[in-house]
Design a protein around this motif. Structure first.
Motif, PDB file in Angstrom:
ATOM      1  N   PHE A  11       0.856  -1.184   0.000  1.00 21.01           N
ATOM      2  CA  PHE A  11       0.000   0.000   0.000  1.00 21.01           C
ATOM      3  C   PHE A  11       0.894   1.237   0.000  1.00 21.01           C
ATOM      4  O   PHE A  11       1.659   1.454   0.944  1.00 21.01           O
ATOM      5  N   PRO A  12       0.840   2.070  -1.043  1.00 15.59           N
ATOM      6  CA  PRO A  12       1.797   3.173  -1.187  1.00 15.59           C
ATOM      7  C   PRO A  12       1.447   4.358  -0.294  1.00 15.59           C
ATOM      8  O   PRO A  12       0.331   4.468   0.220  1.00 15.59           O
ATOM      9  N   PRO A  13       2.392   5.276  -0.114  1.00 13.95           N
ATOM     10  CA  PRO A  13       2.117   6.507   0.636  1.00 13.95           C
ATOM     11  C   PRO A  13       1.178   7.407  -0.163  1.00 13.95           C
ATOM     12  O   PRO A  13       1.014   7.260  -1.374  1.00 13.95           O
ATOM     13  N   THR A  14       0.563   8.362   0.526  1.00 17.12           N
ATOM     14  CA  THR A  14      -0.361   9.273  -0.159  1.00 17.12           C
ATOM     15  C   THR A  14       0.376  10.392  -0.875  1.00 17.12           C
ATOM     16  O   THR A  14      -0.228  11.108  -1.676  1.00 17.12           O
ATOM     17  N   THR A  15       1.669  10.589  -0.584  1.00 18.18           N
ATOM     18  CA  THR A  15       2.422  11.657  -1.236  1.00 18.18           C
ATOM     19  C   THR A  15       3.788  11.129  -1.648  1.00 18.18           C
ATOM     20  O   THR A  15       4.005   9.914  -1.661  1.00 18.18           O
ATOM     21  N   MET A  16       4.720  12.012  -1.951  1.00 12.55           N
ATOM     22  CA  MET A  16       5.967  11.615  -2.606  1.00 12.55           C
ATOM     23  C   MET A  16       7.005  11.047  -1.632  1.00 12.55           C
ATOM     24  O   MET A  16       7.255  11.615  -0.576  1.00 12.55           O
ATOM     25  N   GLN A  17       7.591   9.907  -2.012  1.00 19.68           N
ATOM     26  CA  GLN A  17       8.730   9.320  -1.303  1.00 19.68           C
ATOM     27  C   GLN A  17       9.720   8.775  -2.330  1.00 19.68           C
ATOM     28  O   GLN A  17       9.437   8.743  -3.531  1.00 19.68           O
ATOM     29  N   VAL A  18      10.890   8.332  -1.860  1.00 26.22           N
ATOM     30  CA  VAL A  18      11.979   7.911  -2.748  1.00 26.22           C
ATOM     31  C   VAL A  18      12.073   6.390  -2.761  1.00 26.22           C
ATOM     32  O   VAL A  18      12.249   5.753  -1.711  1.00 26.22           O
ATOM     33  N   ARG A  19      11.985   5.816  -3.963  1.00 22.83           N
ATOM     34  CA  ARG A  19      12.159   4.368  -4.103  1.00 22.83           C
ATOM     35  C   ARG A  19      13.625   4.004  -4.330  1.00 22.83           C
ATOM     36  O   ARG A  19      14.082   2.963  -3.852  1.00 22.83           O
ATOM     37  N   ALA A  20      14.345   4.858  -5.061  1.00 23.74           N
ATOM     38  CA  ALA A  20      15.743   4.516  -5.339  1.00 23.74           C
ATOM     39  C   ALA A  20      16.473   5.725  -5.898  1.00 23.74           C
ATOM     40  O   ALA A  20      15.869   6.621  -6.495  1.00 23.74           O
ATOM     41  N   LEU A  33      20.634   2.409  -5.569  1.00 23.96           N
ATOM     42  CA  LEU A  33      20.569   2.466  -4.109  1.00 23.96           C
ATOM     43  C   LEU A  33      19.087   2.471  -3.728  1.00 23.96           C
ATOM     44  O   LEU A  33      18.411   3.499  -3.845  1.00 23.96           O
ATOM     45  N   PRO A  34      18.542   1.334  -3.261  1.00 23.86           N
ATOM     46  CA  PRO A  34      17.099   1.235  -3.008  1.00 23.86           C
ATOM     47  C   PRO A  34      16.734   1.731  -1.607  1.00 23.86           C
ATOM     48  O   PRO A  34      17.546   1.703  -0.678  1.00 23.86           O
ATOM     49  N   PHE A  35      15.484   2.166  -1.463  1.00 28.79           N
ATOM     50  CA  PHE A  35      14.959   2.607  -0.165  1.00 28.79           C
ATOM     51  C   PHE A  35      13.592   1.970   0.061  1.00 28.79           C
ATOM     52  O   PHE A  35      12.855   1.690  -0.888  1.00 28.79           O
ATOM     53  N   LYS A  36      13.265   1.784   1.328  1.00 30.74           N
ATOM     54  CA  LYS A  36      11.954   1.245   1.706  1.00 30.74           C
ATOM     55  C   LYS A  36      10.993   2.411   1.939  1.00 30.74           C
ATOM     56  O   LYS A  36      11.333   3.375   2.640  1.00 30.74           O
ATOM     57  N   LEU A  37       9.820   2.310   1.365  1.00 34.08           N
ATOM     58  CA  LEU A  37       8.823   3.360   1.511  1.00 34.08           C
ATOM     59  C   LEU A  37       8.142   3.261   2.869  1.00 34.08           C
ATOM     60  O   LEU A  37       7.889   2.172   3.374  1.00 34.08           O
ATOM     61  N   GLY A  38       7.845   4.415   3.456  1.00 29.98           N
ATOM     62  CA  GLY A  38       7.098   4.454   4.707  1.00 29.98           C
ATOM     63  C   GLY A  38       7.838   3.872   5.891  1.00 29.98           C
ATOM     64  O   GLY A  38       7.205   3.521   6.888  1.00 29.98           O
ATOM     65  N   GLN A  39       9.167   3.782   5.816  1.00 34.08           N
ATOM     66  CA  GLN A  39       9.958   3.185   6.889  1.00 34.08           C
ATOM     67  C   GLN A  39      11.234   3.995   7.114  1.00 34.08           C
ATOM     68  O   GLN A  39      11.532   4.941   6.382  1.00 34.08           O
ATOM     69  N   LEU A  87      10.817   7.919  -7.894  1.00 27.53           N
ATOM     70  CA  LEU A  87       9.902   8.411  -6.866  1.00 27.53           C
ATOM     71  C   LEU A  87       8.598   7.623  -6.886  1.00 27.53           C
ATOM     72  O   LEU A  87       8.176   7.142  -7.943  1.00 27.53           O
ATOM     73  N   GLN A  88       7.979   7.521  -5.722  1.00 25.84           N
ATOM     74  CA  GLN A  88       6.638   6.953  -5.613  1.00 25.84           C
ATOM     75  C   GLN A  88       5.715   8.068  -5.154  1.00 25.84           C
ATOM     76  O   GLN A  88       5.910   8.679  -4.100  1.00 25.84           O
ATOM     77  N   ILE A  89       4.679   8.376  -5.950  1.00 25.29           N
ATOM     78  CA  ILE A  89       3.708   9.409  -5.600  1.00 25.29           C
ATOM     79  C   ILE A  89       2.329   8.761  -5.676  1.00 25.29           C
ATOM     80  O   ILE A  89       1.762   8.609  -6.757  1.00 25.29           O
ATOM     81  N   GLY A  90       1.799   8.369  -4.524  1.00 24.72           N
ATOM     82  CA  GLY A  90       0.582   7.570  -4.534  1.00 24.72           C
ATOM     83  C   GLY A  90       0.853   6.257  -5.253  1.00 24.72           C
ATOM     84  O   GLY A  90       1.820   5.562  -4.972  1.00 24.72           O
ATOM     85  N   TRP A  91      -0.001   5.905  -6.219  1.00 22.64           N
ATOM     86  CA  TRP A  91       0.225   4.695  -7.021  1.00 22.64           C
ATOM     87  C   TRP A  91       1.130   4.953  -8.209  1.00 22.64           C
ATOM     88  O   TRP A  91       1.498   4.025  -8.933  1.00 22.64           O
ATOM     89  N   MET A  92       1.530   6.211  -8.420  1.00 19.80           N
ATOM     90  CA  MET A  92       2.319   6.573  -9.599  1.00 19.80           C
ATOM     91  C   MET A  92       3.814   6.491  -9.304  1.00 19.80           C
ATOM     92  O   MET A  92       4.282   6.939  -8.252  1.00 19.80           O
TER      93      MET A  92
END
Length: 675
Positions: A11-20, A33-39, A87-92
């Motif tokens: 389940f993605p965040p509601t706004t922008m975060q970094v996937r890699a 360099l990967p990152f975990k969303l919401g953590q 970037l992950q922005i919602g489902w995008m």
């Protein structure tokens, strides 16, 4: 290795975060360099391995033209062709990439952007410029929900308000090594003198203050005020010309009265016809005798004395008005200080059943303090008094301006009266020498004739005065509208919510003034612990207290943004926050050799470091999945949460952001992405 996507049930965040973060070398190889969303994501390693470049890469790839990796630790720009972030922005999913600037250029605006529900990372040969920084900023701002706005005040008179965008959210996202524990600056790029004003405007905007219409009305108000000033200047010029012309006619008439050509008073409306009638005078005309005691010269002298008296009286009135304004300013300052002290009441429970119980330690008090309701009533009364002073201020300023205009009119009238006295005195002296009244009369008539031949009548200014009155009405209406759109209450309400988070967290981090209400000061962009006039972050002493101020403020703001669905990326990047818990920077840098070690070996405050990370882990978990935390560190704690949060194995023994094999390989002679 190729980047691995999260499973379909994520389940993605509601706004922008970094996937890699992805780096491309000139041979087309990728470093992911990967990152975990919401953590919580932790990168730990030795110095000069590229940890501190994470913020610069994120900033560069999300629309900032300035390139900061020239001297960045561990980032060898000779081998990196393109920098990219997924970037992950919602489902995008959104991929933004930018090439390294050519040659020794310090900035670069061109870039590449792609978006979709599921993206495959492109190869180097597929990266081609299809946008620029403005396009990147516009696209990302739109995706995170920043609507077109006029949130930022104009930097110069006459300019339009600027638009808040993704770039202005970065003040609340990044904390580099020199900032994270700074007692002087709280936000990203706050030390830049060009940033301060828009940083405050951005804070207000993301706290919920909609000032679009306010800036537009203030611009219109400035336009109308400037136009009114021009109209009033033209009107004053016409009035001065009219007054000068009238006084010239009056002087001519007085000279005619001295030689007996005219007797009695002549209204202003009859000045010109009377002077024209004197042109028919002949030497045989009967001359009127003028009494010396009531001569025009004596009358003008009396008039000059009266004007001097009025001028001194007007000066006294201006001094009294300005003294009243100074007293009002002092009163307003005193009320604001009392109001700031009373606002601390908002952090207490107003339940009267606990009036004898301390709201902080829950112990029974020997002498119960005044009730919260009483303090709230006092605060409201003071705010009402302060509002009254503010409402009266424009009328006072207008009154002083009117007095100054009247003073200038008296100054001009006094000068003209003195000129008439001088002219009459000269005429009287000349008359004494001539001794022939008829000859003097002939001389006056000749002068009147010459004057009338050169006279150009001043146009009527009734239409101009009507335009001035209309302009004043428009300005009055605009000022009333702007005054009714006060955003102070909105900002104070939002900041009260932020402070409600900050105060208990100061106790969690064992800060020096834990127990006192902590709040964000939006005017000075600092943290204040309320006690008397308040203790600012700069005066709290110790790097750990400054770090605590940064952590409780930034996390509290993100909590507010998330809970109130504000369009701010759910991302916070901290660069080496634990450094303040070690006796020196050198000791801090020695605590990692690739294995998990006890920070106490380097003299670090183990309890403080663990307390800080426990706080961060708990806050991120509370806000999951809408807050992502990226921390770069030298520390490597032997705790389960910490070890599970590591993005990669520690960057030691040649490992780092740039693969060692890239650095040892010979770079190509020609840039393959150059067209």
């Amino acid at each position: 290795m190729e980047y691995q996507f999260y499973p379909f049930f994520y389940f993605p965040p509601t706004t922008m975060q970094v996937r890699a973060i992805i780096l491309y070398n000139y041979q087309g190889q990728k470093r992911i360099l990967p990152f975990k969303l919401g953590q919580v994501n932790i990168i730990t390693g030795e110095s000069e391995t590229g940890k501190s470049s994470i913020i610069n890469i994120l900033d560069y790839c999300t629309g900032r033209s300035t390139f900061k990796m020239f001297k960045a630790e561990g980032v060898n720009i000779g081998v990196v062709a393109w920098y990219a972030v997924l970037l992950q922005i919602g489902w995008m999913q959104v991929l933004v990439a930018k090439p390294t600037p050519k040659g020794q250029n310090r900035s670069q605006k061109e870039g590449y952007i792609d978006k979709g529900l599921f993206l495959q990372l492109p190869e180097l040969k597929d990266l081609r410029v299809n946008t620029n920084d403005d396009g990147i900023d516009s696209e990302l701002s739109n995706l995170i929900g920043i609507a077109p706005n006029k949130a930022l005040s104009p930097t110069k008179t006459g300019q339009d308000p600027a638009q808040a965008s993704l770039q202005h959210t970065k003040y609340f996202l990044f904390q580099n090594q020199n900032l994270v524990s700074s007692p002087e600056h709280l936000f990203w790029r706050q030390s830049d003198p060009k940033i301060g004003r828009h940083l405050r405007d951005s804070l207000h905007y993301f706290l919920g203050a909609d000032q679009d219409e306010r800036w537009e009305k203030e611009k219109r108000l400035a336009h109308y005020k400037k136009g009114l000033q021009k109209l009033e200047a033209s009107n004053r010029l016409l009035e001065a010309q009219r007054a000068t012309q009238s006084q010239s006619m009056r002087t001519m008439l007085l000279q005619a009265q001295q030689v007996g050509l005219v007797g009695g008073l002549v209204p202003d409306a009859e000045l010109l016809p009377t002077l024209r009638g004197l042109l028919t005078w002949e030497a045989s005309s009967t001359l009127t005798t003028v009494a010396v005691a009531n001569s025009p010269l004596e009358q003008e002298r009396q008039r000059a004395r009266e004007l001097n008296r009025d001028f001194r009286e007007k000066l006294r009135e201006i001094e009294e008005a300005e003294e009243y304004r100074r007293q009002a300013d002092g009163f307003a300052t005193s009320i604001e200080q009392h109001t700031d002290r009373l606002r601390a009441v908002h952090v207490f429970d107003q339940d009267s059943t606990h009036a004898e119980q301390c709201p902080l330690c829950s112990q029974t008090m020997g002498s119960p303090p005044p009730s919260v309701a009483a303090l709230t009533t006092s605060l409201a009364r003071m705010q009402a008094n302060l509002g009254g002073v503010r409402r009266e201020r424009p009328q006072l300023e207008q009154y002083i301006t009117q007095l100054n205009n009247q003073l200038e009119d008296l100054r001009e009238a006094r000068r003209l009266a003195e000129d008439r006295v001088k002219a009459l005195q000269q005429e009287q002296d000349a008359g004494g020498r001539l001794r022939d009244l008829e000859l003097r009369a002939s001389r006056v008539v000749g002068r009147i004739e010459s004057y009338l031949e050169q006279l150009q009548l001043v146009d009527d200014n009734a239409e101009l005065q009507q335009r001035i009155e209309n302009g004043k009405k428009i300005i009055e209406d605009l000022e009333a509208e702007i005054g009714s759109e006060d955003v102070t209450e909105i900002i104070e309400t939002s900041l009260a919510l932020v402070s409600a988070y900050m105060t208990p967290w100061a106790k969690v981090l064992n800060m020096r003034y834990a127990g006192l209400p902590h709040r964000l000061d939006p005017r000075n962009l600092t943290v204040v612990a309320a006690q008397g006039r308040g203790i600012t972050m700069e005066d709290m002493g110790g790097g750990s207290n400054a770090l605590g101020c940064h952590l409780i403020t930034l996390v509290a703001l993100h909590r507010f943004f998330i809970k109130n669905k504000k369009p701010v990326p759910g991302l916070l990047v901290l660069d080496q926050p634990s450094q303040v818990y070690f006796p020196s920077l050198e000791a801090y840098k020695t605590i990692l050799d690739g294995t998990v070690r006890d920070v106490s070996v380097a003299g670090g405050d183990v309890a403080a470091v663990q307390r800080m990370f426990a706080y961060l882990f708990k806050r991120v978990k509370e806000l999951s999945p809408d807050l992502q935390l990226i921390v770069t560190e030298h520390a490597n704690l032997d705790t389960l949460d910490y070890q599970q949060a590591l993005v990669e194995d520690p960057w030691v023994g040649g490992r780092g952001l740039i693969p060692q094999e890239w650095i040892t390989a010979m770079p190509p002679a020609v840039d393959p992405v150059e067209e």
